[in-house]
Design a protein around this motif. Structure first.
Motif: not given
Length: 347
Positions: A131, A133, A187
């Motif tokens: 999924d 992010e 990130d």
């Protein structure tokens, strides 16, 4: 580091030399006919970017929002379709980049551009995606000038190009993410050694950059759409200001970094770039060609495949070491040929 010139006189001389003396590798194929090069895949719909997961090519389609994988026979498998994209103009599903853990995508939504991350999974038939992010949001968006290129640098950081989103003054504002090249951790965090504290901004003063690549010595290069006068090839330095909208092209102003090459938009409109065999290779949209710039002389240039492929959106180095090009004739601004759009092997 590669050397570049910063004076207006030098840049103008480069432009004159390019317009008058560069070598055009013209195609002998009839106009509108499919290209003669080996095709990796055909039938893509307004494709924008190519990334690789292992040896598998992954392609984004701007308008459909699809991310597809390509097998060795040229068959496409839809991995995911991103919904809620801003339709029309130059926005949509744009750049892709991958590392060993995830695939990243740059997407224009209704009110912003976002960078999304999909975990890489093992599917029954190869690559599968987790999924999405959100890695970074709040990048200004508009119908045009969204930037959109993603790439991992030799330092392992994720880089992204952003456009001015129709607000040129934002390119000079270090607090805005518009008109910038961004650098971030995988990130989305801002590295401590970025030039602006707690910010992903790596360089500023860009109008609509769409290509980034690195030379073997680590020098970063970027292609950029100009407005009406000059498109650019720039050597990117952290914290440097490339002048838009105060200047377009070379300015001989110590406040700004001049391009190492500049071209009239009708002859270029550069998008994706790649470094291969000692040269920078640049995909040209309006110019309908691929420009080669030798790394040992960033003021020189040769054109390849002029008119043979139509509009060219991206060039990449495949895991095999081949140089691939991806056409962009179905984006509403080109003249599609049978089988367009496609990825072909250049060398």
């Amino acid at each position: 580091m590669l050397m570049h010139r910063r004076t207006a006189l030098a840049a103008v001389c480069v432009a004159i030399a390019l317009l008058a003396g560069c070598t055009d590798a013209q195609s002998d194929a009839p106009e509108g006919s499919p290209p003669s090069q080996q095709s990796i895949v055909a039938g893509l719909d307004a494709p924008w970017s190519i990334a690789f997961v292992g040896a598998t090519p992954i392609v984004s389609e701007r308008d459909s929002g699809r991310i597809v994988s390509i097998d060795a026979d040229g068959a496409m498998t839809e991995l995911v379709t991103i919904t809620g994209l801003r339709q029309g103009g130059e926005g949509g599903l744009l750049g892709l980049a991958a590392n060993e853990r995830a695939l990243y995508a740059y997407a224009t939504m209704d009110d912003e551009n976002r960078i999304l991350r999909f975990a890489l999974l093992e599917g029954e038939d190869g690559v599968a995606l987790g999924d999405p992010e959100v890695v970074l949001d709040g990048i200004p968006a508009a119908g045009n000038h969204n930037g959109g290129r993603l790439a991992f640098g030799p330092d392992g950081m994720l880089y992204a190009t952003t456009g001015d989103a129709g607000a040129p003054e934002a390119a000079q504002d270090p607090d805005s993410l518009a008109g910038k090249i961004l650098r971030m951790e995988p990130d989305g965090a801002s590295p401590d050694d970025n030039p602006y504290p707690e910010s992903p901004v790596w360089s500023l003063g860009h109008r609509n950059p769409q290509g980034i690549a690195w030379a073997p010595d680590g020098t970063m290069l970027a292609s950029e759409f100009g407005q009406n006068t000059w498109d650019e090839l720039n050597v990117i330095e952290p914290g440097a200001n490339y002048g838009w909208p105060e200047v377009e092209g070379a300015a001989e102003d110590p406040e700004f970094v001049d391009p190492v090459q500049q071209w009239q938009p009708a002859e270029a409109s550069p998008s994706g770039i790649a470094v291969h065999s000692g040269s920078v290779w640049i995909a040209n949209l309006r110019g309908e060609s691929i420009r080669e710039v030798p790394l040992d002389d960033l003021t020189a240039s040769n054109l390849h495949e002029a008119g043979a492929l139509g509009r060219v959106r991206d060039v990449v180095i495949a895991p095999s070491g081949e140089l691939w090009a991806m056409t962009n004739n179905t984006d509403g601004r080109g003249a599609p040929r049978d089988g367009d759009d496609r990825i072909v092997v250049l060398q």
